[in-house]
Design a protein around this motif. Sequence first.
Motif, mmCIF file in Angstrom:
data_model
loop_
_atom_site.group_PDB
_atom_site.id
_atom_site.type_symbol
_atom_site.label_atom_id
_atom_site.label_comp_id
_atom_site.label_asym_id
_atom_site.label_seq_id
_atom_site.Cartn_x
_atom_site.Cartn_y
_atom_site.Cartn_z
ATOM 1 N N PHE A 62 -9.000 -12.045 -12.674
ATOM 2 C CA PHE A 62 -8.530 -10.824 -12.027
ATOM 3 C C PHE A 62 -7.066 -10.889 -11.614
ATOM 4 C CE2 PHE A 62 -13.118 -11.033 -11.176
ATOM 5 C CZ PHE A 62 -13.494 -9.897 -11.859
ATOM 6 N N GLY A 63 -6.429 -12.013 -11.833
ATOM 7 C CA GLY A 63 -5.013 -12.133 -11.499
ATOM 8 C C GLY A 63 -4.763 -12.179 -10.004
ATOM 9 N N LEU A 64 -3.546 -11.896 -9.645
ATOM 10 C CA LEU A 64 -3.121 -11.964 -8.248
ATOM 11 C C LEU A 64 -2.740 -10.580 -7.719
ATOM 12 C CD1 LEU A 64 -0.935 -15.178 -8.598
ATOM 13 C CD2 LEU A 64 -3.255 -15.031 -7.708
ATOM 14 N N HIS A 65 -3.496 -9.567 -8.094
ATOM 15 C CA HIS A 65 -3.145 -8.193 -7.746
ATOM 16 C C HIS A 65 -3.108 -7.950 -6.240
ATOM 17 C CE1 HIS A 65 -3.205 -7.177 -11.940
ATOM 18 N NE2 HIS A 65 -4.439 -7.625 -12.050
ATOM 19 N N VAL A 66 -4.065 -8.499 -5.519
ATOM 20 C CA VAL A 66 -4.073 -8.298 -4.068
ATOM 21 C C VAL A 66 -2.862 -8.976 -3.447
ATOM 22 C CG1 VAL A 66 -5.321 -8.766 -1.919
ATOM 23 C CG2 VAL A 66 -6.577 -8.021 -3.947
ATOM 24 N N ALA A 67 -2.561 -10.193 -3.870
ATOM 25 C CA ALA A 67 -1.397 -10.905 -3.337
ATOM 26 C C ALA A 67 -0.101 -10.166 -3.666
ATOM 27 C CB ALA A 67 -1.348 -12.328 -3.887
ATOM 28 N N GLU A 68 -0.008 -9.611 -4.867
ATOM 29 C CA GLU A 68 1.189 -8.849 -5.240
ATOM 30 C C GLU A 68 1.320 -7.589 -4.399
ATOM 31 O OE1 GLU A 68 0.745 -8.216 -9.421
ATOM 32 O OE2 GLU A 68 1.157 -10.302 -9.907
ATOM 33 N N THR A 69 0.192 -6.928 -4.130
ATOM 34 C CA THR A 69 0.225 -5.725 -3.304
ATOM 35 C C THR A 69 0.666 -6.062 -1.887
ATOM 36 O OG1 THR A 69 -1.518 -4.701 -4.606
ATOM 37 C CG2 THR A 69 -1.168 -3.820 -2.399
ATOM 38 N N LEU A 70 0.126 -7.148 -1.349
ATOM 39 C CA LEU A 70 0.508 -7.548 0.003
ATOM 40 C C LEU A 70 1.939 -8.059 0.060
ATOM 41 C CD1 LEU A 70 -2.689 -9.395 1.221
ATOM 42 C CD2 LEU A 70 -1.847 -7.183 1.964
ATOM 43 N N GLY A 71 2.428 -8.613 -1.026
ATOM 44 C CA GLY A 71 3.760 -9.213 -1.038
ATOM 45 C C GLY A 71 4.881 -8.224 -1.263
ATOM 46 N N THR A 72 4.568 -7.007 -1.685
ATOM 47 C CA THR A 72 5.624 -6.025 -1.959
ATOM 48 C C THR A 72 5.257 -4.676 -1.376
ATOM 49 O OG1 THR A 72 4.607 -5.462 -4.079
ATOM 50 C CG2 THR A 72 6.327 -7.130 -4.122
ATOM 51 N N GLY A 73 6.258 -3.964 -0.920
ATOM 52 C CA GLY A 73 6.068 -2.583 -0.523
ATOM 53 C C GLY A 73 5.502 -2.341 0.853
ATOM 54 N N ILE A 74 5.330 -3.358 1.688
ATOM 55 C CA ILE A 74 4.794 -3.159 3.030
ATOM 56 C C ILE A 74 5.923 -3.191 4.056
ATOM 57 C CG2 ILE A 74 3.182 -4.008 4.781
ATOM 58 C CD1 ILE A 74 1.764 -2.989 2.270
ATOM 59 N N ILE A 75 6.718 -4.274 4.016
ATOM 60 C CA ILE A 75 7.887 -4.367 4.882
ATOM 61 C C ILE A 75 9.086 -4.768 4.037
ATOM 62 C CG2 ILE A 75 6.570 -4.911 6.969
ATOM 63 C CD1 ILE A 75 7.484 -7.827 6.666
ATOM 64 N N ASP A 76 10.262 -4.565 4.576
ATOM 65 C CA ASP A 76 11.506 -4.898 3.882
ATOM 66 C C ASP A 76 11.548 -6.401 3.610
ATOM 67 O OD1 ASP A 76 14.093 -5.027 2.903
ATOM 68 O OD2 ASP A 76 15.013 -4.906 4.897
ATOM 69 N N PRO A 77 11.688 -6.811 2.338
ATOM 70 C CA PRO A 77 11.702 -8.244 2.026
ATOM 71 C C PRO A 77 12.864 -8.995 2.677
ATOM 72 C CG PRO A 77 11.687 -6.918 0.000
ATOM 73 C CD PRO A 77 11.776 -5.980 1.148
ATOM 74 N N GLY A 78 13.932 -8.288 3.032
ATOM 75 C CA GLY A 78 15.085 -8.941 3.633
ATOM 76 C C GLY A 78 14.826 -9.512 5.024
ATOM 77 N N ILE A 79 13.796 -9.036 5.695
ATOM 78 C CA ILE A 79 13.519 -9.547 7.041
ATOM 79 C C ILE A 79 12.465 -10.644 7.056
ATOM 80 C CG2 ILE A 79 14.117 -7.342 8.085
ATOM 81 C CD1 ILE A 79 10.951 -7.246 8.701
ATOM 82 N N VAL A 80 11.849 -10.892 5.898
ATOM 83 C CA VAL A 80 10.782 -11.883 5.852
ATOM 84 C C VAL A 80 11.381 -13.283 5.954
ATOM 85 C CG1 VAL A 80 8.890 -12.835 4.470
ATOM 86 C CG2 VAL A 80 9.300 -10.374 4.496
ATOM 87 N N ASP A 81 10.911 -13.998 6.950
ATOM 88 C CA ASP A 81 11.313 -15.383 7.168
ATOM 89 C C ASP A 81 10.073 -16.132 7.672
ATOM 90 O OD1 ASP A 81 11.034 -14.558 9.798
ATOM 91 O OD2 ASP A 81 13.152 -14.765 10.309
ATOM 92 N N PRO A 82 10.178 -17.430 7.919
ATOM 93 C CA PRO A 82 8.994 -18.167 8.380
ATOM 94 C C PRO A 82 8.357 -17.597 9.650
ATOM 95 C CG PRO A 82 10.660 -19.706 7.659
ATOM 96 C CD PRO A 82 11.287 -18.343 7.622
#
Length: 179
Positions: A62-82
């Motif tokens: 089934f691939g990583l579709h859920v992880a891709e959905t959670l990893g993109t388009g929810i919050i601005d990637p520029g603010i993601v840090d540890p």
Amino acid sequence: MDATLAFPLLVGLIAVALLFDFLNGLHDAANSIATIVSTRVLRPQYAVLWAAFFNFIAFLFFGLHVAETLGTGIIDPGIVDPQVIFAALMGAIVWNLLTWWLGIPSSSSHALIGGLVGGGLAKAGVGALVWTGLTKTIAAIVLSPLVGFLLALVLVAVVSWLSVRSTPFAVDRAFRILQ
């Protein structure tokens, strides 16, 4: 950041991610094996092994579709840090434990989305949210149970009509085989 401090933080973050993954499996295990055990199709130890095996290899099919959905388009990637990742994971862990303790059915993926939104809001405010992706995700969260309900209703009607002239023993035997 100093490399002597960064490595232990990375190890800690990975440990928290593994804890979330473990709790996700624990949270979902009852749902995935309850029916097959309660109907006595499989014994509990076989059902757990079966579920563990298929949870482990599911990404191959089934691939990583859920992880891709959670990893993109929810919050601005520029603010993601540890810190944001840690906040998202801890929010999801606390929510999963709280709902599990109270006996409230919930989704670990939805908990992670909420944690990610909360971490993004705490770090950068409302401007951190990607509204187009978040709107699609919220719509799916609301619509998926409704669509599931309607499909289940249709399925129950079809199965009821197909088995209306069958004996309960024959229906039970057929469902055990199909399951």
